[in-house]
Scaffold this active site. Structure first.
Site, mmCIF file in Angstrom:
data_model
loop_
_atom_site.group_PDB
_atom_site.id
_atom_site.type_symbol
_atom_site.label_atom_id
_atom_site.label_comp_id
_atom_site.label_asym_id
_atom_site.label_seq_id
_atom_site.Cartn_x
_atom_site.Cartn_y
_atom_site.Cartn_z
ATOM 1 N N ASN A 121 0.809 -1.217 0.000
ATOM 2 C CA ASN A 121 0.000 0.000 0.000
ATOM 3 C C ASN A 121 0.845 1.272 0.000
ATOM 4 O O ASN A 121 0.488 2.271 -0.598
ATOM 5 C CB ASN A 121 -0.995 0.005 1.166
ATOM 6 C CG ASN A 121 -0.315 -0.120 2.517
ATOM 7 O OD1 ASN A 121 0.684 -0.832 2.661
ATOM 8 N ND2 ASN A 121 -0.848 0.555 3.516
ATOM 9 N N GLU A 165 -10.647 -6.140 8.559
ATOM 10 C CA GLU A 165 -10.147 -4.806 8.248
ATOM 11 C C GLU A 165 -10.514 -4.475 6.804
ATOM 12 O O GLU A 165 -10.295 -5.275 5.897
ATOM 13 C CB GLU A 165 -8.630 -4.761 8.428
ATOM 14 C CG GLU A 165 -8.031 -3.391 8.166
ATOM 15 C CD GLU A 165 -6.520 -3.362 8.323
ATOM 16 O OE1 GLU A 165 -5.940 -2.254 8.243
ATOM 17 O OE2 GLU A 165 -5.912 -4.438 8.497
ATOM 18 N N GLY A 187 2.385 -5.644 7.132
ATOM 19 C CA GLY A 187 1.350 -6.246 6.309
ATOM 20 C C GLY A 187 0.172 -6.713 7.137
ATOM 21 O O GLY A 187 -0.107 -6.177 8.216
ATOM 22 N N SER A 188 -0.495 -7.728 6.655
ATOM 23 C CA SER A 188 -1.718 -8.210 7.291
ATOM 24 C C SER A 188 -1.423 -9.042 8.531
ATOM 25 O O SER A 188 -0.343 -9.631 8.667
ATOM 26 C CB SER A 188 -2.523 -9.060 6.305
ATOM 27 O OG SER A 188 -1.856 -10.289 6.039
ATOM 28 N N GLU A 200 4.404 -4.970 12.053
ATOM 29 C CA GLU A 200 3.551 -3.787 11.867
ATOM 30 C C GLU A 200 2.319 -4.243 11.095
ATOM 31 O O GLU A 200 2.360 -4.415 9.873
ATOM 32 C CB GLU A 200 4.317 -2.699 11.117
ATOM 33 C CG GLU A 200 5.549 -2.182 11.850
ATOM 34 C CD GLU A 200 5.230 -1.489 13.155
ATOM 35 O OE1 GLU A 200 4.058 -1.079 13.323
ATOM 36 O OE2 GLU A 200 6.128 -1.347 13.995
ATOM 37 N N CYS A 209 -3.020 1.574 6.587
ATOM 38 C CA CYS A 209 -3.203 0.734 7.785
ATOM 39 C C CYS A 209 -3.756 1.501 8.972
ATOM 40 O O CYS A 209 -4.398 0.913 9.844
ATOM 41 C CB CYS A 209 -1.886 0.053 8.162
ATOM 42 S SG CYS A 209 -0.527 1.199 8.495
#
Length: 452
Positions: free
Chosen positions: A112, A329, A185-186, A207, A241
């Site tokens: 992203n 999310e 990331g996820s 993160e 995020c």
């Protein structure tokens, strides 16, 4: 994959990254190379998901240049041993904490913000005296290609190198023994990274993300709230995020808030083809996002075009926790709006979900927002704003629980990639006999007296 790992292990073990001069040199080189490649990276960002030059600079390069500048400015201070007090039992002596680099690092970036989220932790790793293998996201292939060219033609691969590949390649990298793994990331992939690291007892920084709430109080300045909230939510087409994932607005100001948001969205003209509004990264994410939208609950927007990977800003109302949009999310331009009657109700609802990466509260009532800040656990956030807390290099950025482990930015980035080594410097001109045999009651009495 293993060849880069071995090469960096040799490079680090030779001590080539440790000195102040070596660290300053690589930071200066990093800065110069990044500026030289900036235009090519901007073009690649547009190629991957039509990110504008303005948004590319403000959300990718500005924070990155700030990170490099701050590291160069403060490096000598950060490297200096930190003196701490020494207790009486160790007298005569002094004590200090030394930062030492963790060693060979694997840094896995996200799609992203494919430049910032890969290179910002790399700056911290280099400042701390480490080597790093950088793995960019395969979902932003044009950017990954430029970053590979930029890094691999200008840096010794033993010090810094980019390695590309798909999920299989990432799995191969994770199977190696690193001194530290930094992943953005996820949460789902974060668990895989954590499991792989556990096999070698490798420390990790994760993160991640989560459903970041925004609470809108009846005391909020609704016009300014809508302006800031809409900007932060639909920045990068919602693929951020720390973007507000959903809104809890006091029922007494619900209609006024929705009208303020509508006015702001129309003023900003988030239409297809507008250079300030980028695409969804790929068709898979487009389809996932469309599956979260309940057409009967759309208050504003809902415009979409799969062939252009375009989803316009969409506000949904009358949302409950049972809706699909509240099950994961969102990570896209969809804003669910729910209402609350008492602030305690809003807090209780948020607590039903996992701890988010961010939380925001818009209120001019100090008691009200202090209650939110004290009763909710989240990575970081803001009062009367969104997203901007991560632009302050003095604040640590990271999550808690399902939203992440560890933090970085500024001096916190130096800490992230360092081990704090405790050192006791003992003097030789005196040695108390209390701890040595023969042991007896008199010595024990003296020890108890000193310890008390």
């Amino acid at each position: 994959m293993s060849s880069f790992h071995e090469q960096q292990r040799t490079y680090f073990d030779c001590g080539l990254t440790l000195s102040y001069d070596a660290r300053m040199a690589v930071l200066h080189q990093f800065d110069q190379v990044l500026r030289f490649y900036e235009d090519r990276i901007v073009a690649a960002l547009y190629q991957d998901f039509q990110k504008s030059e303005f948004e590319s600079f403000t959300t990718e390069f500005a924070l990155l240049y700030e990170e490099i500048h701050r590291a160069k400015k403060n490096l000598k201070k950060w490297m200096r041993p930190k003196r701490v007090r020494t207790n009486w039992i160790n007298w005569p002596a002094s004590s200090a904490v030394l930062r030492e680099p963790l060693g060979v690092n694997l840094i896995i970036g996200a799609w992203n913000y494919p430049v910032l989220l890969l290179l910002q932790p790399a700056v911290s790793a280099l400042a701390a005296g480490n080597t790093a293998v950088l793995k960019p996201s395969e979902n932003a292939p044009a950017v990954a290609d430029v970053l590979e060219q930029m890094i691999n033609t200008n840096f010794d691969p033993g010090h810094l190198v980019v390695v590309q590949g798909d999920a299989k390649a990432t799995g191969e990298l994770l199977s190696l023994k690193w001194d530290h793994i930094f992943y953005t990331g996820s949460t789902q992939v974060g668990k895989i990274v954590y499991q792989a690291a556990a096999k070698h007892l490798t420390p990790v920084t994760l993160e991640l993300g989560g459903k970041s709430p925004a609470i809108i109080s009846q005391s909020a300045n609704l016009a300014l709230t809508a302006k800031r909230l809409i900007w932060g939510k639909f920045l990068n087409a919602g693929q951020t995020c720390v973007a507000p994932d959903y809104v809890l607005v006091h029922q007494s100001v619900r209609e006024a808030f929705l009208q303020a948001c509508t006015l702001e969205l129309k003023r900003n003209n988030y239409a297809h083809g507008e250079r300030h509004y980028c695409q969804i990264i790929n068709e898979r994410h487009f389809d996932r996002l469309m599956g979260l939208i309940d057409s009967e609950k759309i208050f504003f927007g809902g415009v979409h075009d799969r062939s252009q990977r375009f989803i316009g800003p969409t506000i949904m109302v009358d949302v409950t926790l049972d809706d699909a949009v509240m099950k994961e999310e969102i990570f896209g331009p969809i804003l669910p709006v729910m209402t609350y009657d008492k602030i305690d109700d809003a807090v209780a609802l948020i607590k039903k979900l996992e701890k988010p990466l961010a939380a925001y509260v818009f209120s001019d009532n100090k008691k009200e927002y202090q209650k939110v800040l004290s009763q909710l656990s989240f990575g970081g956030g803001a009062v009367n704003d969104v997203v901007m807390h991560l632009s302050n290099p003095y604040l640590p950025f990271g999550g808690v629980g399902h939203s992440g482990i560890g933090a970085y930015h500024g001096a916190h980035g130096m800490d992230c990639f360092s081990h704090k080594k405790s050192i006791l410097y003992k003097k030789n001109w005196f040695e108390a006999p209390l701890k040595y045999p023969p042991l007896g009651k008199k010595k024990l009495q003296w020890i108890k007296r000193i310890m008390k």
